[in-house]
Design a protein around this motif. Structure first.
Motif, PDB file in Angstrom:
ATOM      1  N   LYS A 185       0.811  -1.216   0.000  1.00 13.32           N
ATOM      2  CA  LYS A 185       0.000   0.000   0.000  1.00 13.32           C
ATOM      3  C   LYS A 185       0.844   1.266   0.000  1.00 13.32           C
ATOM      4  N   PHE A 186       2.146   1.106   0.073  1.00 14.14           N
ATOM      5  CA  PHE A 186       3.046   2.255   0.015  1.00 14.14           C
ATOM      6  C   PHE A 186       4.439   1.772  -0.339  1.00 14.14           C
ATOM      7  N   SER A 187       5.275   2.705  -0.716  1.00 13.69           N
ATOM      8  CA  SER A 187       6.695   2.437  -0.920  1.00 13.69           C
ATOM      9  C   SER A 187       7.449   3.399  -0.009  1.00 13.69           C
ATOM     10  N   LYS A 188       8.739   3.196   0.154  1.00 11.54           N
ATOM     11  CA  LYS A 188       9.511   4.135   0.968  1.00 11.54           C
ATOM     12  C   LYS A 188       9.478   5.527   0.353  1.00 11.54           C
ATOM     13  N   ALA A 189       9.483   5.587  -0.967  1.00  9.60           N
ATOM     14  CA  ALA A 189       9.439   6.875  -1.660  1.00  9.60           C
ATOM     15  C   ALA A 189       8.095   7.572  -1.454  1.00  9.60           C
ATOM     16  N   SER A 190       6.998   6.819  -1.576  1.00  8.72           N
ATOM     17  CA  SER A 190       5.679   7.442  -1.432  1.00  8.72           C
ATOM     18  C   SER A 190       5.417   7.847   0.011  1.00  8.72           C
ATOM     19  N   LEU A 191       5.940   7.068   0.960  1.00  5.35           N
ATOM     20  CA  LEU A 191       5.753   7.414   2.365  1.00  5.35           C
ATOM     21  C   LEU A 191       6.580   8.648   2.718  1.00  5.35           C
ATOM     22  N   SER A 192       7.757   8.756   2.134  1.00  3.05           N
ATOM     23  CA  SER A 192       8.583   9.950   2.335  1.00  3.05           C
ATOM     24  C   SER A 192       7.856  11.175   1.781  1.00  3.05           C
ATOM     25  N   ALA A 193       7.265  11.027   0.594  1.00  5.53           N
ATOM     26  CA  ALA A 193       6.531  12.131  -0.032  1.00  5.53           C
ATOM     27  C   ALA A 193       5.332  12.531   0.816  1.00  5.53           C
ATOM     28  N   ASN A 209      -0.821  17.595  13.442  1.00  9.86           N
ATOM     29  CA  ASN A 209      -0.735  18.448  12.250  1.00  9.86           C
ATOM     30  C   ASN A 209      -1.294  19.853  12.475  1.00  9.86           C
ATOM     31  N   ALA A 210      -1.146  20.372  13.681  1.00 13.23           N
ATOM     32  CA  ALA A 210      -1.658  21.702  14.003  1.00 13.23           C
ATOM     33  C   ALA A 210      -0.699  22.782  13.534  1.00 13.23           C
ATOM     34  N   GLN A 211      -1.186  23.646  12.636  1.00 11.34           N
ATOM     35  CA  GLN A 211      -0.368  24.751  12.135  1.00 11.34           C
ATOM     36  C   GLN A 211       0.038  25.683  13.280  1.00 11.34           C
ATOM     37  N   GLY A 212       1.276  26.143  13.242  1.00 12.43           N
ATOM     38  CA  GLY A 212       1.753  27.097  14.228  1.00 12.43           C
ATOM     39  C   GLY A 212       2.324  26.472  15.485  1.00 12.43           C
ATOM     40  N   ALA A 213       2.049  25.177  15.697  1.00 13.58           N
ATOM     41  CA  ALA A 213       2.550  24.509  16.893  1.00 13.58           C
ATOM     42  C   ALA A 213       4.022  24.140  16.722  1.00 13.58           C
ATOM     43  N   LYS A 214       4.703  24.019  17.855  1.00 11.68           N
ATOM     44  CA  LYS A 214       6.117  23.639  17.837  1.00 11.68           C
ATOM     45  C   LYS A 214       6.261  22.307  18.557  1.00 11.68           C
ATOM     46  N   ASP A 215       6.688  21.294  17.843  1.00  7.53           N
ATOM     47  CA  ASP A 215       6.775  19.946  18.390  1.00  7.53           C
ATOM     48  C   ASP A 215       8.114  19.334  17.995  1.00  7.53           C
ATOM     49  N   SER A 216       9.066  19.414  18.906  1.00  2.00           N
ATOM     50  CA  SER A 216      10.394  18.891  18.584  1.00  2.00           C
ATOM     51  C   SER A 216      10.395  17.368  18.508  1.00  2.00           C
ATOM     52  N   ASP A 217       9.523  16.706  19.284  1.00  2.00           N
ATOM     53  CA  ASP A 217       9.471  15.243  19.287  1.00  2.00           C
ATOM     54  C   ASP A 217       9.123  14.698  17.900  1.00  2.00           C
ATOM     55  N   VAL A 218       7.986  15.154  17.363  1.00  6.03           N
ATOM     56  CA  VAL A 218       7.526  14.644  16.074  1.00  6.03           C
ATOM     57  C   VAL A 218       8.453  15.116  14.955  1.00  6.03           C
ATOM     58  N   THR A 219       8.919  16.351  15.045  1.00  2.08           N
ATOM     59  CA  THR A 219       9.862  16.848  14.038  1.00  2.08           C
ATOM     60  C   THR A 219      11.099  15.975  13.999  1.00  2.08           C
ATOM     61  N   SER A 220      11.624  15.618  15.151  1.00  2.00           N
ATOM     62  CA  SER A 220      12.804  14.747  15.214  1.00  2.00           C
ATOM     63  C   SER A 220      12.505  13.376  14.627  1.00  2.00           C
ATOM     64  N   MET A 221      11.341  12.832  14.965  1.00  2.00           N
ATOM     65  CA  MET A 221      10.984  11.507  14.465  1.00  2.00           C
ATOM     66  C   MET A 221      10.858  11.489  12.956  1.00  2.00           C
ATOM     67  N   VAL A 222      10.215  12.513  12.404  1.00  2.00           N
ATOM     68  CA  VAL A 222      10.031  12.573  10.958  1.00  2.00           C
ATOM     69  C   VAL A 222      11.371  12.740  10.258  1.00  2.00           C
ATOM     70  N   LEU A 223      12.242  13.580  10.800  1.00  2.00           N
ATOM     71  CA  LEU A 223      13.563  13.741  10.207  1.00  2.00           C
ATOM     72  C   LEU A 223      14.324  12.417  10.198  1.00  2.00           C
ATOM     73  N   THR A 224      14.233  11.670  11.296  1.00  2.00           N
ATOM     74  CA  THR A 224      14.875  10.364  11.354  1.00  2.00           C
ATOM     75  C   THR A 224      14.300   9.444  10.284  1.00  2.00           C
ATOM     76  N   GLY A 225      12.968   9.460  10.149  1.00  2.00           N
ATOM     77  CA  GLY A 225      12.320   8.640   9.139  1.00  2.00           C
ATOM     78  C   GLY A 225      12.761   9.005   7.731  1.00  2.00           C
ATOM     79  N   LEU A 226      12.809  10.300   7.436  1.00  2.00           N
ATOM     80  CA  LEU A 226      13.217  10.756   6.100  1.00  2.00           C
ATOM     81  C   LEU A 226      14.685  10.423   5.828  1.00  2.00           C
TER      82      LEU A 226
END
Length: 349
Positions: A185-193, A209-226
């Protein structure tokens, strides 16, 4: 991976930290960094604490605790939230899991048709961490193995949070032996996108996904994933660069990171550990873990800050859960050490 309890239970900002000896870098910015002896001593303390937790099958060694692995307590997963980071942290610090401990996971891990991608991603990471094969994992009393990676690829990720999607990307990128099956249902490329498309206007990511919020935890996790997804798409590379700059801006003066709620940031060990893991998974940013300042006014490194949360008992100061606290601190140290050798703590064949 992320301590979701931090989203609802704010830890105290006034942390009384134990006195330890740290080294000071000789740079003009006078950034304090953790001395090698301190890294060894503090890691040894929390590593021993983690080993006792696993031996006793407990989420902590004092206060209110529960079982680490239990089908009865955790009917959807078989283990307490945060268990995969905990196991990865032990492995990253060279722990050798016993047959009894492996069977504890095999007896309790819950894998069913309704398992979410987040649950399956954690299962893949835990099985690999313990030295078993996630593509042929044999549940207790089962003669036929289960391909957890294939199941994960066939799980729906579209309605999952950014943090869960990041966990999924990390899990399927752990081994070169993990192949995308037909009908995935996904590829690494599509999940990255997908993660790139959920990046907020401030260039970070949040749990909801709240605009304007600052979340270092999720930001760090997503960067690791990417980082782990290794997509060469220009949009992904641009997203990572913007996300990195946003993460740098969240570093506190004392080097720690924290969760921000109602415009107030509360530094804590978990958020700092997540940032260290993200910084360690990119060769261009691992210098910020314990060497160089990320932003003006930063007087200490994240590793220096995180280790100051380690109690003399090995538990983590002010952690809402020792499973998360001890697990993520161990994993962050392991990620940093692996980075020094141009490796990733998540690469397990």
């Amino acid at each position: 991976m992320m301590n979701k309890l931090l989203k609802h239970v704010l830890v105290s900002a006034a942390a009384v930290l134990a006195t330890m000896t740290f080294a000071t870098s000789a740079t003009a910015a006078s950034v304090h960094k953790a001395a090698t002896s301190t890294i060894h001593r503090r890691t040894a303390l929390t590593y021993r604490y983690a080993k006792k937790m696993l031996k006793e099958n407990k989420t902590g060694l004092s206060g209110k605790t529960s079982a680490l692995f239990s089908r009865k307590l955790y009917p959807d997963t078989g283990a307490a939230s945060g268990y995969s980071d905990f196991l990865l942290g032990l492995r990253g610090n060279h722990y050798k899991f016993t047959t009894h401990e492996k069977n504890l996971l095999r007896k309790n891990l819950v894998v069913k048709s309704t398992s979410t991608s987040a649950s399956l991603a954690n299962a893949v990471m835990a099985v690999q961490a313990m030295g078993m094969n996630a593509t042929n994992f044999k549940l207790y009393h089962h003669k036929k193995g289960t391909n957890l990676v294939s199941r994960l690829y066939h799980a729906n990720v579209s309605k999952q949070t950014s943090s869960s999607q990041a966990e999924t990307l990390i899990a399927v990128s752990m081994s070169s032996r993990f192949k995308q099956p037909s009908g995935a249902k996904f590829s690494k490329a599509s999940l990255s996108a997908r993660l790139v498309n959920s990046q907020l206007n401030n260039n970070g990511w949040t749990y909801n996904n709240a605009q304007g919020a600052k979340d270092s935890d999720v930001t760090s996790m997503v960067l690791t994933g990417l980082y782990r997804g290794k997509s060469k798409a220009s949009t992904v590379e641009s997203s990572i660069q913007k996300g990195q700059k946003f993460l740098y801006s969240l570093a506190q003066g004392n080097g720690a990171f924290g969760y921000t709620y109602a415009c107030k940031t509360t530094p804590n060990a978990n958020s700092t550990a997540e940032a260290i893991i993200a910084l360690s998974n990119n060769s261009a940013t691992n210098k910020y873990v314990n060497s160089t300042a990320m932003r003006t006014g930063q007087k200490a490194t994240p590793l220096y800050a995180m280790l100051r949360y380690v109690n003399n008992s090995g538990s983590i100061k002010k952690a809402t859960s020792q499973l998360y606290g001890v697990g993520q601190v161990n994993l962050a140290v392991a990620a940093y050490k692996a980075a020094l050798k141009n490796r990733s703590v998540y690469s397990i064949n």
